[in-house]
Design a protein around this motif. Sequence first.
Motif, PDB file in Angstrom:
ATOM      1  N   ARG A  27     -15.097  20.494   7.996  1.00 46.02           N
ATOM      2  CA  ARG A  27     -16.341  19.991   8.545  1.00 46.02           C
ATOM      3  C   ARG A  27     -16.604  20.608   9.922  1.00 46.02           C
ATOM      4  NH1 ARG A  27     -16.031  14.051   7.632  1.00 46.02           N
ATOM      5  NH2 ARG A  27     -16.751  14.455   5.519  1.00 46.02           N
ATOM      6  N   ARG A  28     -17.752  21.149  10.105  1.00 46.41           N
ATOM      7  CA  ARG A  28     -18.092  21.712  11.420  1.00 46.41           C
ATOM      8  C   ARG A  28     -18.182  20.590  12.446  1.00 46.41           C
ATOM      9  NH1 ARG A  28     -21.124  26.062   8.522  1.00 46.41           N
ATOM     10  NH2 ARG A  28     -23.235  25.312   8.751  1.00 46.41           N
ATOM     11  N   PRO A  29     -17.873  20.920  13.700  1.00 47.95           N
ATOM     12  CA  PRO A  29     -17.889  19.878  14.736  1.00 47.95           C
ATOM     13  C   PRO A  29     -19.261  19.202  14.843  1.00 47.95           C
ATOM     14  CG  PRO A  29     -17.755  22.086  15.698  1.00 47.95           C
ATOM     15  CD  PRO A  29     -17.502  22.232  14.238  1.00 47.95           C
ATOM     16  N   ALA A  30     -20.315  19.988  14.713  1.00 51.57           N
ATOM     17  CA  ALA A  30     -21.660  19.426  14.821  1.00 51.57           C
ATOM     18  C   ALA A  30     -21.912  18.432  13.694  1.00 51.57           C
ATOM     19  CB  ALA A  30     -22.694  20.540  14.776  1.00 51.57           C
ATOM     20  N   THR A  31     -21.296  18.700  12.564  1.00 49.16           N
ATOM     21  CA  THR A  31     -21.504  17.847  11.400  1.00 49.16           C
ATOM     22  C   THR A  31     -20.933  16.455  11.597  1.00 49.16           C
ATOM     23  OG1 THR A  31     -21.374  19.792   9.996  1.00 49.16           O
ATOM     24  CG2 THR A  31     -21.093  17.649   8.935  1.00 49.16           C
ATOM     25  N   THR A  32     -19.757  16.424  12.180  1.00 46.44           N
ATOM     26  CA  THR A  32     -19.143  15.126  12.439  1.00 46.44           C
ATOM     27  C   THR A  32     -20.071  14.291  13.313  1.00 46.44           C
ATOM     28  OG1 THR A  32     -17.021  16.269  12.426  1.00 46.44           O
ATOM     29  CG2 THR A  32     -17.048  14.014  13.245  1.00 46.44           C
ATOM     30  N   GLU A  33     -20.633  14.936  14.284  1.00 47.65           N
ATOM     31  CA  GLU A  33     -21.569  14.253  15.183  1.00 47.65           C
ATOM     32  C   GLU A  33     -22.784  13.752  14.392  1.00 47.65           C
ATOM     33  OE1 GLU A  33     -23.492  12.431  17.889  1.00 47.65           O
ATOM     34  OE2 GLU A  33     -21.425  13.096  18.142  1.00 47.65           O
ATOM     35  N   ARG A  34     -23.272  14.609  13.519  1.00 43.71           N
ATOM     36  CA  ARG A  34     -24.443  14.269  12.709  1.00 43.71           C
ATOM     37  C   ARG A  34     -24.126  13.065  11.801  1.00 43.71           C
ATOM     38  NH1 ARG A  34     -29.296  14.540  12.906  1.00 43.71           N
ATOM     39  NH2 ARG A  34     -30.689  15.854  11.678  1.00 43.71           N
ATOM     40  N   ARG A  35     -22.979  13.095  11.218  1.00 43.27           N
ATOM     41  CA  ARG A  35     -22.568  11.983  10.357  1.00 43.27           C
ATOM     42  C   ARG A  35     -22.527  10.676  11.133  1.00 43.27           C
ATOM     43  NH1 ARG A  35     -19.397  12.271   5.525  1.00 43.27           N
ATOM     44  NH2 ARG A  35     -18.193  10.557   6.381  1.00 43.27           N
ATOM     45  N   GLU A  36     -22.039  10.763  12.339  1.00 39.04           N
ATOM     46  CA  GLU A  36     -21.970   9.548  13.140  1.00 39.04           C
ATOM     47  C   GLU A  36     -23.358   9.046  13.512  1.00 39.04           C
ATOM     48  OE1 GLU A  36     -19.227   9.630  16.371  1.00 39.04           O
ATOM     49  OE2 GLU A  36     -17.519  10.131  15.085  1.00 39.04           O
ATOM     50  N   GLU A  37     -24.248   9.983  13.746  1.00 37.19           N
ATOM     51  CA  GLU A  37     -25.641   9.589  13.999  1.00 37.19           C
ATOM     52  C   GLU A  37     -26.159   8.789  12.814  1.00 37.19           C
ATOM     53  OE1 GLU A  37     -28.763  12.444  15.266  1.00 37.19           O
ATOM     54  OE2 GLU A  37     -27.062  13.687  15.911  1.00 37.19           O
ATOM     55  N   ILE A  38     -25.873   9.322  11.644  1.00 37.98           N
ATOM     56  CA  ILE A  38     -26.322   8.641  10.422  1.00 37.98           C
ATOM     57  C   ILE A  38     -25.675   7.260  10.300  1.00 37.98           C
ATOM     58  CG2 ILE A  38     -26.363   8.743   7.905  1.00 37.98           C
ATOM     59  CD1 ILE A  38     -26.380  11.797   8.113  1.00 37.98           C
ATOM     60  N   LEU A  39     -24.407   7.201  10.599  1.00 37.36           N
ATOM     61  CA  LEU A  39     -23.715   5.923  10.504  1.00 37.36           C
ATOM     62  C   LEU A  39     -24.330   4.896  11.452  1.00 37.36           C
ATOM     63  CD1 LEU A  39     -19.986   7.077  10.227  1.00 37.36           C
ATOM     64  CD2 LEU A  39     -21.383   6.001   8.453  1.00 37.36           C
ATOM     65  N   ARG A  40     -24.656   5.350  12.648  1.00 35.25           N
ATOM     66  CA  ARG A  40     -25.270   4.414  13.598  1.00 35.25           C
ATOM     67  C   ARG A  40     -26.645   3.968  13.100  1.00 35.25           C
ATOM     68  NH1 ARG A  40     -22.345   7.606  17.448  1.00 35.25           N
ATOM     69  NH2 ARG A  40     -23.992   9.178  17.511  1.00 35.25           N
ATOM     70  N   ALA A  41     -27.385   4.921  12.570  1.00 35.87           N
ATOM     71  CA  ALA A  41     -28.707   4.587  12.044  1.00 35.87           C
ATOM     72  C   ALA A  41     -28.592   3.613  10.874  1.00 35.87           C
ATOM     73  CB  ALA A  41     -29.426   5.853  11.594  1.00 35.87           C
ATOM     74  N   ALA A  42     -27.611   3.856  10.037  1.00 36.75           N
ATOM     75  CA  ALA A  42     -27.425   2.999   8.868  1.00 36.75           C
ATOM     76  C   ALA A  42     -27.013   1.588   9.296  1.00 36.75           C
ATOM     77  CB  ALA A  42     -26.381   3.598   7.935  1.00 36.75           C
ATOM     78  N   ALA A  43     -26.143   1.525  10.292  1.00 33.25           N
ATOM     79  CA  ALA A  43     -25.725   0.220  10.796  1.00 33.25           C
ATOM     80  C   ALA A  43     -26.950  -0.536  11.267  1.00 33.25           C
ATOM     81  CB  ALA A  43     -24.728   0.390  11.929  1.00 33.25           C
ATOM     82  N   ASN A  44     -27.806   0.188  11.886  1.00 32.99           N
ATOM     83  CA  ASN A  44     -29.062  -0.341  12.372  1.00 32.99           C
ATOM     84  C   ASN A  44     -29.919  -0.899  11.244  1.00 32.99           C
ATOM     85  OD1 ASN A  44     -30.344  -0.588  14.820  1.00 32.99           O
ATOM     86  ND2 ASN A  44     -31.806   1.017  14.306  1.00 32.99           N
ATOM     87  N   THR A  45     -30.163  -0.074  10.272  1.00 32.55           N
ATOM     88  CA  THR A  45     -31.009  -0.447   9.145  1.00 32.55           C
ATOM     89  C   THR A  45     -30.414  -1.592   8.330  1.00 32.55           C
ATOM     90  OG1 THR A  45     -31.965   1.748   8.933  1.00 32.55           O
ATOM     91  CG2 THR A  45     -31.954   0.368   6.967  1.00 32.55           C
ATOM     92  N   PHE A  46     -29.150  -1.449   7.963  1.00 32.45           N
ATOM     93  CA  PHE A  46     -28.518  -2.499   7.168  1.00 32.45           C
ATOM     94  C   PHE A  46     -28.462  -3.804   7.963  1.00 32.45           C
ATOM     95  CE2 PHE A  46     -25.943   0.943   4.755  1.00 32.45           C
ATOM     96  CZ  PHE A  46     -27.049   1.221   3.993  1.00 32.45           C
ATOM     97  N   GLY A  47     -28.304  -3.670   9.259  1.00 33.65           N
ATOM     98  CA  GLY A  47     -28.262  -4.864  10.095  1.00 33.65           C
ATOM     99  C   GLY A  47     -29.595  -5.573  10.119  1.00 33.65           C
ATOM    100  N   ALA A  48     -30.646  -4.789  10.196  1.00 37.20           N
ATOM    101  CA  ALA A  48     -31.969  -5.393  10.318  1.00 37.20           C
ATOM    102  C   ALA A  48     -32.500  -5.901   8.991  1.00 37.20           C
ATOM    103  CB  ALA A  48     -32.943  -4.385  10.913  1.00 37.20           C
ATOM    104  N   LYS A  49     -32.248  -5.167   7.918  1.00 38.86           N
ATOM    105  CA  LYS A  49     -32.859  -5.508   6.636  1.00 38.86           C
ATOM    106  C   LYS A  49     -31.861  -5.894   5.555  1.00 38.86           C
ATOM    107  CE  LYS A  49     -36.544  -2.201   7.570  1.00 38.86           C
ATOM    108  NZ  LYS A  49     -37.436  -1.162   7.010  1.00 38.86           N
ATOM    109  N   GLY A  50     -30.600  -5.743   5.852  1.00 39.18           N
ATOM    110  CA  GLY A  50     -29.629  -6.002   4.799  1.00 39.18           C
ATOM    111  C   GLY A  50     -29.352  -4.728   4.025  1.00 39.18           C
ATOM    112  N   TYR A  51     -28.298  -4.737   3.250  1.00 37.36           N
ATOM    113  CA  TYR A  51     -27.896  -3.544   2.518  1.00 37.36           C
ATOM    114  C   TYR A  51     -28.847  -3.251   1.362  1.00 37.36           C
ATOM    115  CZ  TYR A  51     -25.332  -0.762  -0.915  1.00 37.36           C
ATOM    116  OH  TYR A  51     -24.969   0.173  -1.847  1.00 37.36           O
ATOM    117  N   LYS A  52     -29.132  -4.264   0.574  1.00 35.05           N
ATOM    118  CA  LYS A  52     -29.981  -4.059  -0.594  1.00 35.05           C
ATOM    119  C   LYS A  52     -31.388  -3.643  -0.205  1.00 35.05           C
ATOM    120  CE  LYS A  52     -27.222  -5.790  -3.983  1.00 35.05           C
ATOM    121  NZ  LYS A  52     -27.014  -5.379  -5.369  1.00 35.05           N
ATOM    122  N   THR A  53     -31.899  -4.267   0.803  1.00 38.79           N
ATOM    123  CA  THR A  53     -33.285  -4.016   1.175  1.00 38.79           C
ATOM    124  C   THR A  53     -33.450  -2.770   2.027  1.00 38.79           C
ATOM    125  OG1 THR A  53     -33.587  -6.388   1.122  1.00 38.79           O
ATOM    126  CG2 THR A  53     -35.341  -5.108   2.089  1.00 38.79           C
TER     127      THR A  53
END
Lengths: 247, 247
Positions: free
Chosen positions: A38-64
């Motif tokens: 995995r390229r170093p930039a990719t790891t960073e990108r993945r973490e961005e996604i994880l933070r965004a997902a935590a955000n979304t799932f937190g606000a709307k739930g996993y299913k929604t």
Amino acid sequence: MADPAPPTPASTDAAPGSAAPAGRSPKPGATAARGPRRRPATTERREEILRAAANTFGAKGYKTGSLADVAEQVGMTHAGVLHHFGSKEQLLIEVLEYRDKEDVRDLEGQKIPSGLELFVHLLRTVRANEQRRGVVQGYTVLTGESVTEGHPAAAWAGNRFSILRGEIVDALRELAGPDVPEPTLSQAASAIIGVMDGLQVQWLLDPDAVHLAEATTFAIEAIVAAAVAGAAAPLPVPPPGAAGQVG
Amino acid sequence: MADPAPPTPASTDAAPGSAAPAGRSPKPGATAARGPRRRPATTERREEILRAAANTFGAKGYKTGSLADVAEQVGMTHAGVLHHFGSKEQLLIEVLEYRDKEDVRDLEGQKIPSGLELFVHLLRTVRANEQRRGVVQGYTVLTGESVTEGHPAAAWAGNRFSILRGEIVDALRELAGPDVPEPTLSQAASAIIGVMDGLQVQWLLDPDAVHLAEATTFAIEAIVAAAVAGAAAPLPVPPPGAAGQVG
DNA sequence: CATCGCTTACTTACCTGTCAGTAAGTCCTT
DNA sequence: AAGGACTTACTGACAGGTAAGTAAGCGATG
């Protein structure tokens, strides 16, 4: 959850792993125990996604919460997110793992609090949580959802509760004499986690009516005191029969 | 919810009504203040649907549970369900109202418990709930979901909590002397509701690890004792600063 | 130059809500 | 009491959306 910032001890690391299916990540022999090269930039990108997902799932739930929603936050398409995580469920699992790891990292150096210190830590966390509505909401929504049939976060939630209960029992045992029976400690432990979670729900729905930190402190003090004393006081315990009402 | 079988006082009747929009029901000059002339069999059919919907929403949540799923249980198409309720959201609202009304009906005759009796009633309910996993799950899922943005059950949940808190405060005031300050009673009240809810979540995820009735009893006794005493004991209260961890 | 990161373009699967049509009532009138 | 006029309780089909997942391609880069 019991609380968005539990001690997450060493065991936290063990737990989520057991829940995480194969997905496409943990390929055996790779760079740093990480999956495919995995390229170093990719790891960073993945973490961005994880933070965004935590955000979304937190606000709307996993299913929604949708992948498109997550993707938009990091400026890509939902297929891009899928490229990184393979499936929505895998994304959720990695979000959960990511948060657990973050908790551990934040506690690094500081030894896992024990005895009285654990409760102090818990209460400090509650106070901090008053400033982090989103995080609290995330845990509340996710744990609530986790009790539905076959929910992918059920294992995670169950595990977390189990670990936390164990830690609190240990801490209580330090404070209470050896003559306090195990079941009492166990009941007190789940009750402490319960109040923390339950109060968060009420607080989220009506922050003005519930003083999160104060009420939590009051309850934990009361429960710890009762546990240390060996048991709580009066209140005639009702017989199992004669139920009836409620819908 | 605090608990699937709360006292649901008179006010329960008032609250849900305010949330119920027009739908297609209350047409002005009709038979008995009821909506469109409704055949006797229809009322029964509607209730079947409400029970099925409570079932579905309880098991899968509101967002995830589908009208088709509800319809199938009563042997009709989803369009048939919509014929009766107009929209999915309206169906949810009527489910909530229906359950509240059922609770009230079950308490009929028995006066709303006050003072110590209220707590006895609460504990008896918890014991009964151990036999009604589905109901407990329904409340847990729905209240968890209700904290998401713009959820149609938010008003219902907030209202219920508010009413319950008020009742518990009243009961506590009867038990505690007049010198116990209001905030203490209020904190104790929300804490009691909190433990009940929080323990239910843990119990649903792992029934063997958590003894619902015992733990709830223990906690309520501890909290009531502390409230009556005016406040709980020690535990150094941590300063607001120095937060950090958690995900 | 091969792999990585990501997009475009679809496919499949639901889901809510609308609509027209139908069969079975209900009610009114004569 | 029989007929018409209208209502209710649905069904089936479909419009309009949204969501997850797949496959192929393409540019950047190590």
